[in-house]
Design a protein around this motif. Structure first.
Motif, PDB file in Angstrom:
ATOM      1  N   GLN A 123      68.311  27.125 122.511  1.00  0.00           N
ATOM      2  CA  GLN A 123      67.375  26.774 123.573  1.00  0.00           C
ATOM      3  C   GLN A 123      67.478  27.710 124.781  1.00  0.00           C
ATOM      4  OE1 GLN A 123      66.946  22.570 124.474  1.00  0.00           O
ATOM      5  NE2 GLN A 123      68.206  22.122 122.691  1.00  0.00           N
ATOM      6  N   LYS A 139      66.742  30.810 126.488  1.00  0.00           N
ATOM      7  CA  LYS A 139      65.798  31.917 126.313  1.00  0.00           C
ATOM      8  C   LYS A 139      66.447  33.285 126.532  1.00  0.00           C
ATOM      9  CE  LYS A 139      61.404  29.679 127.174  1.00  0.00           C
ATOM     10  NZ  LYS A 139      60.189  29.757 127.982  1.00  0.00           N
ATOM     11  N   ARG A 151      62.243  32.860 123.576  1.00  0.00           N
ATOM     12  CA  ARG A 151      61.338  32.002 122.803  1.00  0.00           C
ATOM     13  C   ARG A 151      61.365  30.561 123.305  1.00  0.00           C
ATOM     14  NH1 ARG A 151      64.090  35.025 118.492  1.00  0.00           N
ATOM     15  NH2 ARG A 151      62.589  36.408 117.496  1.00  0.00           N
ATOM     16  N   ASP A 152      60.167  29.963 123.439  1.00  0.00           N
ATOM     17  CA  ASP A 152      60.063  28.532 123.683  1.00  0.00           C
ATOM     18  C   ASP A 152      60.053  27.828 122.324  1.00  0.00           C
ATOM     19  OD1 ASP A 152      57.496  28.958 122.622  1.00  0.00           O
ATOM     20  OD2 ASP A 152      56.472  28.592 124.524  1.00  0.00           O
ATOM     21  N   PHE A 153      59.894  26.500 122.310  1.00  0.00           N
ATOM     22  CA  PHE A 153      59.947  25.778 121.041  1.00  0.00           C
ATOM     23  C   PHE A 153      58.849  26.217 120.079  1.00  0.00           C
ATOM     24  CE2 PHE A 153      62.413  22.386 123.365  1.00  0.00           C
ATOM     25  CZ  PHE A 153      63.573  22.572 122.654  1.00  0.00           C
ATOM     26  N   LEU A 170      59.964  29.506 118.664  1.00  0.00           N
ATOM     27  CA  LEU A 170      61.103  29.297 117.761  1.00  0.00           C
ATOM     28  C   LEU A 170      60.629  28.739 116.422  1.00  0.00           C
ATOM     29  CD1 LEU A 170      63.695  27.776 120.249  1.00  0.00           C
ATOM     30  CD2 LEU A 170      63.931  29.952 119.022  1.00  0.00           C
ATOM     31  N   THR A 171      59.675  27.807 116.468  1.00  0.00           N
ATOM     32  CA  THR A 171      59.136  27.239 115.236  1.00  0.00           C
ATOM     33  C   THR A 171      58.437  28.313 114.419  1.00  0.00           C
ATOM     34  OG1 THR A 171      58.903  25.069 116.279  1.00  0.00           O
ATOM     35  CG2 THR A 171      57.609  25.469 114.285  1.00  0.00           C
ATOM     36  N   ARG A 177      60.732  21.342 113.196  1.00  0.00           N
ATOM     37  CA  ARG A 177      59.585  20.878 114.005  1.00  0.00           C
ATOM     38  C   ARG A 177      59.860  19.503 114.601  1.00  0.00           C
ATOM     39  NH1 ARG A 177      55.402  23.202 109.972  1.00  0.00           N
ATOM     40  NH2 ARG A 177      54.759  25.066 111.111  1.00  0.00           N
ATOM     41  N   TRP A 216      62.741  18.222 115.338  1.00  0.00           N
ATOM     42  CA  TRP A 216      63.716  18.446 116.410  1.00  0.00           C
ATOM     43  C   TRP A 216      63.044  19.039 117.646  1.00  0.00           C
ATOM     44  CZ3 TRP A 216      65.318  23.309 118.322  1.00  0.00           C
ATOM     45  CH2 TRP A 216      66.396  23.267 119.207  1.00  0.00           C
ATOM     46  N   ALA A 217      62.224  20.065 117.456  1.00  0.00           N
ATOM     47  CA  ALA A 217      61.554  20.729 118.581  1.00  0.00           C
ATOM     48  C   ALA A 217      60.587  19.770 119.275  1.00  0.00           C
ATOM     49  CB  ALA A 217      60.824  21.977 118.093  1.00  0.00           C
ATOM     50  N   ASP A 218      59.831  18.997 118.497  1.00  0.00           N
ATOM     51  CA  ASP A 218      58.880  18.047 119.066  1.00  0.00           C
ATOM     52  C   ASP A 218      59.577  16.963 119.886  1.00  0.00           C
ATOM     53  OD1 ASP A 218      56.808  19.460 117.909  1.00  0.00           O
ATOM     54  OD2 ASP A 218      56.474  18.011 116.284  1.00  0.00           O
ATOM     55  N   GLY A 259      64.307  19.074 121.416  1.00  0.00           N
ATOM     56  CA  GLY A 259      65.543  19.782 121.059  1.00  0.00           C
ATOM     57  C   GLY A 259      66.796  19.042 121.435  1.00  0.00           C
TER      58      GLY A 259
END
Length: 69
Positions: free
Chosen positions: A3, A5, A11-13, A16-17, A51, A53-55, A58
């Motif tokens: 997380q 950067k 990279r944001d989520f 990263l995805t 996804r 996790w990111a949604d 994180g």
């Protein structure tokens, strides 16, 4: 680290995805060639979990306490 950067290629989520979905170096893990074993989780299952996790923003689990520690 993922997380941060300053350590993840800025990279944001969403980025990263995309990275874990499409990047050739990441995909290499599922078809490494030679005598190397591939990642033992199907790539689509990994991306779905990533996804999720990111949604969720994180989240990181709390460390598990161990006996004597």
């Amino acid at each position: 680290m993922i997380q941060d950067k300053s350590r993840n290629g800025d990279r944001d989520f969403a980025a990263l995805t995309q990275h874990v979905t499409e990047d050739k170096l990441v995909l290499w893990g599922w078809e490494p060639g030679g005598n190397r074993a591939p990642v033992d989780v199907p790539h689509d299952a990994f991306v779905t979990a990533f996804r999720t996790w990111a949604d969720a923003g994180g989240p990181c689990p709390e460390p598990v306490a161990t006996a004597g520690g």
